[in-house]
Design an enzyme around this catalytic site. Structure first.
Site, PDB file in Angstrom:
ATOM      1  N   LEU A 240       0.830  -1.199   0.000  1.00 13.07           N
ATOM      2  CA  LEU A 240       0.000   0.000   0.000  1.00 13.07           C
ATOM      3  C   LEU A 240       0.868   1.254   0.000  1.00 13.07           C
ATOM      4  O   LEU A 240       1.789   1.394   0.808  1.00 13.07           O
ATOM      5  CB  LEU A 240      -0.912  -0.011   1.228  1.00 13.07           C
ATOM      6  CG  LEU A 240      -1.992   1.058   1.326  1.00 13.07           C
ATOM      7  CD1 LEU A 240      -3.022   0.888   0.218  1.00 13.07           C
ATOM      8  CD2 LEU A 240      -2.664   1.002   2.706  1.00 13.07           C
TER       9      LEU A 240
ATOM     10  N   SER B  14       3.495  -6.685   2.321  1.00 14.84           N
ATOM     11  CA  SER B  14       2.319  -6.054   2.902  1.00 14.84           C
ATOM     12  C   SER B  14       1.060  -6.388   2.088  1.00 14.84           C
ATOM     13  O   SER B  14       0.762  -7.556   1.857  1.00 14.84           O
ATOM     14  CB  SER B  14       2.556  -4.546   3.032  1.00 14.84           C
ATOM     15  OG  SER B  14       1.591  -3.944   3.857  1.00 14.84           O
ATOM     16  N   GLN B  15       0.338  -5.388   1.648  1.00 12.81           N
ATOM     17  CA  GLN B  15      -0.864  -5.630   0.853  1.00 12.81           C
ATOM     18  C   GLN B  15      -0.548  -6.474  -0.384  1.00 12.81           C
ATOM     19  O   GLN B  15      -1.372  -7.270  -0.843  1.00 12.81           O
ATOM     20  CB  GLN B  15      -1.475  -4.290   0.435  1.00 12.81           C
ATOM     21  CG  GLN B  15      -2.707  -4.408  -0.450  1.00 12.81           C
ATOM     22  CD  GLN B  15      -3.295  -3.050  -0.790  1.00 12.81           C
ATOM     23  OE1 GLN B  15      -4.025  -2.460   0.019  1.00 12.81           O
ATOM     24  NE2 GLN B  15      -2.975  -2.537  -1.970  1.00 12.81           N
TER      25      GLN B  15
ATOM     26  N   ASP C 115       6.240  -4.760  14.225  1.00 13.36           N
ATOM     27  CA  ASP C 115       5.845  -4.254  12.914  1.00 13.36           C
ATOM     28  C   ASP C 115       5.155  -2.896  13.018  1.00 13.36           C
ATOM     29  O   ASP C 115       5.465  -1.961  12.285  1.00 13.36           O
ATOM     30  CB  ASP C 115       4.916  -5.267  12.240  1.00 13.36           C
ATOM     31  CG  ASP C 115       4.469  -4.834  10.872  1.00 13.36           C
ATOM     32  OD1 ASP C 115       5.135  -5.198   9.893  1.00 13.36           O
ATOM     33  OD2 ASP C 115       3.447  -4.117  10.774  1.00 13.36           O
TER      34      ASP C 115
ATOM     35  N   HIS D 129       7.401  -1.802  10.170  1.00 11.13           N
ATOM     36  CA  HIS D 129       6.744  -2.238   8.941  1.00 11.13           C
ATOM     37  C   HIS D 129       7.445  -1.760   7.673  1.00 11.13           C
ATOM     38  O   HIS D 129       7.546  -2.508   6.693  1.00 11.13           O
ATOM     39  CB  HIS D 129       5.286  -1.760   8.934  1.00 11.13           C
ATOM     40  CG  HIS D 129       4.487  -2.341   7.812  1.00 11.13           C
ATOM     41  ND1 HIS D 129       4.158  -3.676   7.737  1.00 11.13           N
ATOM     42  CD2 HIS D 129       3.963  -1.765   6.690  1.00 11.13           C
ATOM     43  CE1 HIS D 129       3.469  -3.910   6.640  1.00 11.13           C
ATOM     44  NE2 HIS D 129       3.329  -2.769   5.981  1.00 11.13           N
TER      45      HIS D 129
END
Length: 362
Positions: free
Chosen positions: A105, A171-172, A288, A343
């Site tokens: 993202l 991630s996404q 994270d 993250h």
């Protein structure tokens, strides 16, 4: 005294004397019978440790012979021959499989410059493609739209890689890649490396959510995300509210489908496709700061009391709804938790790369 070998010009020692109290010197006189009518006019001397043609040593040392004249004449030609011979071929090393990287993202391909550098250092010659699609705000577009775009980009790469490819999905992007594994009938993914991805969904207040929905909290965000309008945003496609499970199952147009939590006509085919995967590598950690709960990176998630249940206690695992249990049974799931990484640092941390990513890039 040594006797002379017949018909040779052998040097025959006639005496030994000290010189300076340290070194021995042989005084020898040549015998020239059969070689010359005229003897030399003076004696010749050979120091101990230098040997004449007879090869004898008066001090009991090992014999050493001088190279023959014929060998000395041939030596330049032998050296030239060695130079002209073709070099031995280097041992064959199988080429590394291509690597495809999918961002998360609000990311872009630039975010993965460090990861690209690490791969080039440890696996030189690897073809690495960081897909530059749905960058920045475009990453908020519905995930099925993104899956279709990424599918069109990865299909030609897979078609050329007869030995298979590796996916590194952040991630996404990890959810996009899992959907790709479900819908692509002939994918040839060897390792799918899920890098801090909310594989079981997201349920937490983050800066991303506050920017996107400034007036909503996680407790009431379901009102937006579980509406047709909310499902037009990627983050709502994997919003998983444990307190409104029925709404999630009925409204989720993405996560509930790829998890096999809701019946659909493609469920069997998608499960079969997913199980074509060679290895699933799950990476995440407690520091994270974005993925909530962080165990979602390992298919863990909250129950209704917000107690985290690990993967083996999740219904999607117990029912083997999309192949997770089968994958684990054949030893094809690797879990690599690591503390101390935020993250946005997963793809640039060298220790994390060497520990959790590099070993699986065959």
């Amino acid at each position: 005294m040594f006797s002379k070998s017949p018909n040779t010009g052998t040097w025959v020692p006639i005496g030994i004397r000290e010189r300076g109290g340290r070194r021995l010197e042989l005084e020898v006189q040549p015998r020239w019978e059969g070689l010359s009518k005229e003897p030399p006019t003076r004696s010749s001397r050979i120091r101990a440790g230098v040997w004449g043609r007879s090869g004898g040593s008066m001090l009991g040392l090992p014999e050493r012979r001088l190279p023959s004249a014929e060998f000395l004449l041939l030596l330049p030609f032998l050296l030239l021959l060695l130079l002209l011979l073709p070099a031995a071929p280097a041992p064959h090393r199988a080429a590394y499989k291509p690597v495809i990287v999918v961002h998360g993202l609000f990311d872009s391909s630039y975010s993965f410059r460090h990861l690209l550098e690490y791969i080039n250092e440890t696996h030189p010659g690897t073809a690495v493609t960081v897909l530059d699609l749905f960058d920045g705000r475009e990453s908020l577009r519905p995930l099925w739209e993104q899956v279709q775009g990424f599918r069109e980009a990865v299909a030609p790469i897979m078609a050329k890689a007869l030995q298979g490819v590796h996916l590194i999905c952040y991630s996404q992007g990890g959810l996009v890649c899992r959907a790709l594994l479900s819908v692509m009938d002939e994918h040839n993914v060897d390792s799918f490396i899920s890098l801090s991805s909310p594989q079981m969904g997201q349920y937490g207040d983050t800066n991303y959510l506050k920017w996107l929905f400034p007036t909503s909290m996680r407790s009431n965000l379901y009102r937006i995300c579980y509406s047709p309008w909310g499902q037009e945003f990627s983050i709502c496609n994997y919003w998983h509210d444990p307190h409104h499970d029925d709404l999630y199952l009925n409204a989720s147009s993405f996560l509930a489908l790829i998890n096999g939590e809701r019946d659909h006509p493609n469920a069997t085919a998608w499960r079969k496709n997913f199980l074509r995967l060679g290895r699933l590598v799950l990476i995440g950690g407690p520091d994270d700061g974005v993925i909530t709960p962080w165990q979602s990176s390992f298919f863990g998630f909250y129950d209704a009391n917000e107690t985290v249940l690990e993967m083996e206690k999740q219904l999607v695992y117990l029912r083997d709804s999309f192949g997770l249990k089968t994958l684990l049974a054949r030893g094809a799931i690797v879990r690599c938790p690591m503390a101390g990484i935020s993250h946005t640092a997963w793809h640039s941390n060298r220790t994390l790369y060497e520990t959790c990513i590099e070993p699986w890039l065959s």
